[in-house]
Design a protein around this motif. Structure first.
Motif: not given
Lengths: 681, 225
Positions: B92-93, B95-99, B102, B138
Motif C-alpha cells: 500500500x505504498x 495513494x489510491x486516489x492519485x494517478x 502524481x 491509478x
C-alpha cells in the motif's frame, strides 16, 4: 444464514480498538438521529394532542337532542388570552366537560390552575372581579392546551342572556352559543394550522436525520468493505455478505437506537420549556408513547441495515471493485436532473396547497439535494484537482473525485441545514407586518337599542373603578360598538372633586395622546374587569387584542425556526465530526504512509480541510439558494435584515461547526500517524 | 568501503518486555546496497525504522553524513525523510486516489516544487522503469510489479541519499520480484543513492553488495556479495 449472522457478529466484536471506535461512532450517530427523530415524531403527536384537548371548546352543533348550550369567549389579562367557556345544561345529567368532574351549576366558575393563581396574585379589580361566583373547582390538565393556559368555565341557567342569541362574524377563537349533544367538538382551524407547521418542521428535521442515519450506516460498510470483498473473493455468496453486513449494522444501530431513546427521555423535561402557541408543554405531550417508540426502535436499525446493504452494492456486484481500488465509475447527471425536476414543481405550489403536498415536495427537494450532492462534489473535485498547485489541494481534489459520496457525507448535514435556513428565513414574517396596534381603546359590541344605556353604564362602572376614560358609540345597524378610550392615571372619584365627569372626556382628546404614554396594563385590566358583564356574553377588547394571535404566531414561527435550525445544526456538526473521525480511521494506512514519507501533519490537515470546506462552500451556498427558491411560493415578505442576519449566522455557524468538527478529529489523525511504520492491515 | 553515508551505533529498541534491537551497529557506504536478512521477529524491520528516522532508538546513535538523526524532533525527522530518504514497501505504498505520475510527483510537491515541474520530473522516471504509457493510471489499475516500479520512482524522484526498502518483492511472483529488484538496484545506483533492503529472501539479498543477518536483535554476520 445463521452462520453468516454469526460471522457478522464476530466481525463486529473482533474489529480491534479502532474497529470498535468506528462502531461506537456509528452508534453515536444513530443515538443522535434516534433522539431527534423521536423529537420530530413527538412534536407532531404533541400538536395533535393539543388539538384534541382543545376540541371540546370548538363545539359541533347537535344533530339530535341537545343536552347543553355552550359558547366560548376570549378575554385578556396582561396581554395573555383567557378562554372563557360559558355552559348551561339543558337537561339534568348533562355530561361534564373534559377537565371537570361534573357539569358546572349556574353561577359556578371553574378556573384553570394558572388562571386561579393569576387571579389570586392580581388585585381583584383587575381580574378576579370578572369571575365572581361560587368556585366550582379547578379545570384539569386534560382540558388544557398547555400547563399555563388561562381557562375559565362558567355555569349558567339555560335562559341566561349570556347564552342567548346567535353570533355573527365571531372574533377569532370565539364561538357563538351552540346547542351540543356532547363535548367531542373538533380541532380548531388554528390547531390544524399548527399541525401543518409542525409537519413541515418535522420534514425539515427528519430528512437530514435520515440522511445522517444512512451516512452512519455507510461508515460501517466503509470500514468493512475490504474485509467483505476478501470474503467474496474466497467464495462467500452475495447473500452471505449482505447478511453479515446487515447483521453488523443492525446490531450497532439497535444499540444506538436504544441509547437515543434514553437520551430523548432525558431531554423531555428541558424540551417542555419550549413555548409555542402561548405556552409550554406537558411532559406527556412529548412522550410519543410505547407503540411509536417501539416503531422507531425497530425502524431505525432496519433503515440503517438497509442503507448498509445498499452501500455494499459494489462489493456484492464485483468484489474486485473494492479490493483493487479501480477508478470509480463517474456519477450520472441524472442525479442533478432529478433535483431540477423537483424544483420545476415548486413554482406550482402556493399557500393554498395542502400541507401534505407542501411537505412531500419539501421532502423530495431535500432528498434530491442529497442525490445531486455527490455528483456536484465529484465535479468540484475535478476542478480542484485540475487547478491545484500545491500537494494539499491536489490531495483534496483527488480524494473528492475518488469518493465523492464520502466527501458529501461530511458536508451533507451542513448543506442540508443551508436548505432549511434558506427555506425558513423567507417564511419568517416580521412583527412589523402587524404594525402598532392600539391597546388603549376597548371596544364592546352592544345592541343598537341599548347603546346609550350601555354607554352610561360603562361610564358609571369605569368611574367607580377609578378609570379615566372617554366613551363613544360608533357603527351602523343593529349592532353598535361602544368605544372606551382609556387615559393615564386614575380619575377622581365622582363627587370628590366635582370633576367625576372626567369619564366623559371626549374620545378624540384621549386618542390624540401619545401612544406609548397612554395606558398601562393594570389600567386596561381594571377597565376590562369593570366592563365585564355589561353586555352579557361580550368582552371589551382592543385592536391590540385582535393582533395578539398574529404576534403569537409570528413568535411561534420564530421559535420553530430556531428549533429546526438548532436540530439541523446539531445533526450537521455531529455528522461532520463523526464522518471526519471515521474518514481518518478508514484512511489511517494512507495517512501513516504519507507521514512516513515525511509529509508534515499540517499538509495532511490542510488537505482534509480543503476536502471539506471547498465542497461545503459550494454545496452550502447552493442549498441555501434552493431553500430560498422553494420558499418563494409561500413567502410573506422579502428577505429582510433579520432574515439576512439569520442566514449569515447559519453560514458562519456551519463553517465554524465543520471546521471545529475537523479540528476535533485532529488528535485521531495524530494518533494514527504516531507510529507510521506500515502495517499490512 | 566508500565514504559512510548512514551509520548506527549501539542501537537498542525495546517494546515492553521484548528487546527488538540489542546494541546493533551498522554503517552504509555511499552508493552501497545492503541487504538486512533474518527470520520474522528478528528485529530487521525495527533496525530499518531506526535508521530511517521513523522511530527513535531507546539507546544508541544514528547519523546521516555525520549529522545526528536520533536526537532530532519529529518535525526535523519528517523533513529528513521527505528530502534525504526514499521508501519502498511491500504494502500500500501508493495513494489510491492519485494517478501514477502524481504519486511519484507528490514528494517533490511536498518539497515546494510546482505541480507542473513535479509532474514533468516524475514522468522522466516512467520510461527507464518500463512504465511508459502508465502515467495516468491509478494504482488499482496497475499490476503488482508495475505498482512497485512506481513506488521505486517515487522513492528516487527527490534524489535521496538513501533508499529504504522493506520486503519490496514480498507480494510479487519470483520473476517479477527479480525484475523489480534489478530495477531498484540499478535505479538507486544510477541516482548515486545507497540502498537498504530488508528481506527474508536470499534471492533478493543476492542483488545487494553485502548482507547482514539479524537474529534476536543482534547482527550475526556481515557478508559481501
Amino acid at each position: 444464514m445463521r452462520a453468516a449472522l454469526g460471522l457478522g457478529w464476530r466481525l463486529l466484536r473482533a474489529g480491534g480498538r479502532k474497529g470498535l471506535l468506528g462502531a461506537a461512532l456509528t452508534a453515536l450517530a444513530v443515538t443522535v438521529s434516534t433522539a431527534l427523530l423521536l423529537f420530530a415524531v413527538s412534536a407532531n403527536l404533541a400538536f395533535e394532542g393539543r388539538g384534541d384537548r382543545e376540541a371540546w371548546r370548538n363545539p359541533v352543533p347537535a344533530q339530535g337532542r341537545a343536552v347543553a348550550v355552550q359558547s366560548v369567549r376570549v378575554d385578556y389579562v396582561r396581554d395573555e388570552r383567557i378562554t372563557v367557556v360559558e355552559l348551561a345544561a339543558l337537561e339534568p345529567g348533562a355530561p361534564p366537560p373534559p377537565g371537570l368532574d361534573r357539569f358546572p351549576a349556574p353561577g359556578e366558575v371553574w378556573l384553570s390552575p394558572a388562571l386561579a393563581e393569576l387571579a389570586r396574585r392580581l388585585p381583584a379589580d383587575q381580574l378576579a372581579g370578572r369571575f365572581a361566583g361560587g368556585r366550582g373547582g379547578t379545570v384539569g390538565d386534560e382540558a388544557l392546551v398547555h400547563p399555563g393556559e388561562l381557562v375559565a368555565v362558567r355555569g349558567w341557567a339555560p335562559d341566561s342572556p349570556v347564552l342567548a342569541g346567535k353570533g355573527t362574524d365571531e372574533p377569532r377563537g370565539e364561538v357563538a352559543p351552540t346547542r351540543i349533544s356532547d363535548f367531542t367538538g373538533e380541532p380548531t382551524p388554528d390547531a390544524q394550522g399548527y399541525r401543518i407547521l409542525a409537519l413541515i418542521a418535522s420534514v425539515l428535521m427528519a430528512v437530514p436525520l435520515l440522511v445522517f442515519g444512512g451516512a452512519a450506516a455507510r461508515l460501517t460498510v466503509a470500514r468493512r468493505d475490504q474485509r467483505l470483498a476478501a470474503l467474496r473473493l474466497v467464495g462467500a455468496t452475495p447473500g452471505q455478505v449482505v447478511a453479515m453486513t446487515a447483521a453488523e449494522a443492525v446490531i450497532t444501530a439497535f444499540a444506538g437506537a436504544v441509547a437515543g431513546t434514553l437520551l430523548y427521555v432525558l431531554l423531555i423535561p428541558p424540551l417542555t420549556g419550549i413555548e409555542i402557541a402561548g405556552g409550554s408543554w406537558f411532559a406527556a405531550d412529548l412522550w410519543p408513547g410505547v407503540p411509536y417508540t417501539l416503531a422507531v426502535l425497530a425502524a431505525v436499525p432496519l433503515l440503517v441495515g438497509l442503507s448498509a446493504v445498499v452501500g455494499l452494492r459494489r462489493v456484492v456486484v464485483g468484489p474486485l471493485g473494492v479490493a483493487k481500488r479501480e477508478t470509480p465509475p463517474g456519477m450520472r447527471f441524472v442525479r442533478v436532473a432529478v433535483l431540477l425536476a423537483v424544483l420545476a414543481v415548486v413554482p406550482t405550489l402556493s399557500v393554498g396547497s395542502g400541507g401534505g403536498m407542501i411537505a412531500v415536495v419539501l421532502g423530495l427537494a431535500f432528498l434530491s439535494i442529497n442525490l445531486a450532492g455527490p455528483w456536484v462534489v465529484g465535479l468540484i473535485g475535478r476542478i480542484t484537482a485540475g487547478t491545484a498547485r500545491g500537494p494539499a489541494r491536489l490531495l483534496a481534489g483527488r480524494r473528492l473525485v475518488d469518493d465523492p459520496r464520502a466527501a458529501w457525507r461530511t458536508v451533507s448535514g451542513v448543506a442540508l441545514t443551508g436548505f432549511v435556513a434558506g427555506f425558513v428565513v423567507l417564511l419568517n414574517p416580521s412583527a412589523d407586518l402587524l404594525g402598532e396596534a392600539d391597546a388603549s381603546r376597548l371596544r364592546l359590541s352592544v345592541p343598537a337599542a341599548r347603546a346609550d344605556a350601555v354607554a352610561a353604564g360603562a361610564r358609571e362602572r369605569l368611574t367607580a373603578a377609578g378609570v379615566r376614560a372617554g366613551t363613544e358609540i360608533t357603527g351602523e345597524g343593529g349592532e353598535k360598538v361602544l368605544v372606551v378610550a382609556l387615559g393615564g392615571g386614575r380619575a377622581a372619584a365622582p363627587g370628590k372633586s366635582g370633576k367625576g365627569e372626567k369619564a366623559d372626556t371626549p374620545v378624540d382628546a384621549l386618542v390624540d395622546a401619545p401612544v406609548d404614554a397612554r395606558v398601562d396594563a393594570a389600567l386596561v385590566d381594571r377597565a376590562r374587569t369593570a366592563l365585564d358583564g355589561l353586555v352579557p356574553g361580550r368582552r371589551a377588547t382592543s385592536t391590540a387584542d385582535d393582533d395578539r394571535f398574529g404576534h403569537v404566531l409570528i413568535g411561534d414561527i420564530g421559535t420553530g425556526t430556531i428549533v429546526v435550525l438548532t436540530v439541523s445544526f446539531l445533526v450537521a456538526v455531529v455528522s461532520a465530526g463523526i464522518t471526519a473521525v471515521s474518514s481518518v480511521l478508514d484512511r489511517r494506512q494512507t495517512y501513516a504512509l504519507l507521514r512516513l514519507a515525511g509529509t508534515p501533519l499540517q499538509v495532511l490537515d490542510r488537505a482534509r480541510r480543503a476536502e471539506t470546506l471547498i465542497p461545503l462552500a459550494v454545496m452550502g451556498g447552493g442549498s441555501i439558494a434552493v431553500g430560498l427558491f422553494c420558499a418563494l411560493p409561500f413567502a410573506i415578505t422579502g428577505l429582510d435584515a433579520g432574515g439576512l442576519a439569520t442566514l449569515l449566522a447559519c453560514v458562519l455557524l456551519g463553517f465554524a461547526g465543520v471546521v471545529g468538527a475537523g479540528a476535533a478529529s485532529a488528535p485521531v489523525l495524530r494518533s494514527v500517524t504516531e507510529n507510521p511504520a506500515p502495517r499490512p492491515d | 568501503m566508500t565514504s559512510v553515508v548512514l551509520e548506527g551505533y549501539g542501537l537498542t529498541k525495546r517494546f515492553g518486555p521484548a528487546t527488538a534491537l540489542a546494541g546493533v551497529g551498522l554503517a552504509i557506504g555511499r552508493g552501497e546496497a545492503v541487504a538486512i536478512m533474518g527470520p520474522s521477529g528478528s528485529g530487521k524491520s525495527t533496525l530499518l525504522h531506526c535508521l530511517a528516522g521513523i522511530m527513535k532508538p531507546d539507546e544508541g546513535e544514528v547519523r546521516l553524513l555525520g549529522q545526528r538523526v536520533d536526537t532530532m524532533g519529529e518535525r526535523e525527522r519528517s523533513a529528513l525523510r521527505r528530502t534525504r530518504f526514499g521508501f519502498v514497501f511491500q504494502f500500500g505504498q501508493l495513494l489510491p486516489e492519485l494517478p501514477a505520475d502524481e504519486n511519484v510527483a507528490l514528494p517533490l510537491m511536498l518539497g515546494g516544487v510546482s505541480r507542473r515541474d513535479a509532474v514533468r520530473r516524475a514522468r522522466e522516471w516512467f520510461g527507464p522503469l518500463g512504465l511508459g504509457g502508465m502515467e495516468e493510471r491509478r494504482p488499482g489499475e496497475l499490476s503488482g510489479g508495475q505498482a512497485q516500479r512506481v513506488a521505486i520512482a517515487r522513492a528516487l524522484v527527490t534524489r535521496p541519499a538513501v533508499v529504504f526498502a522493506d520486503e519490496p518483492t514480498g507480494a510479487l511472483d519470483q520473476t517479477t520480484g527479480h525484475d523489480t529488484m534489478r530495477l531498484l538496484v540499478e535505479a538507486t545506483r544510477g541516482g548515486d543513492a545507497s540502498l537498504v533492503v530488508v528481506t527474508h529472501d536470499p534471492q533478493v539479498a543476492r542483488w545487494c553488495d553485502r548482507t547482514v543477518e539479524v537474529r534476536d536483535g543482534r547482527i550475526m554476520t556481515g557478508v559481501g556479495a
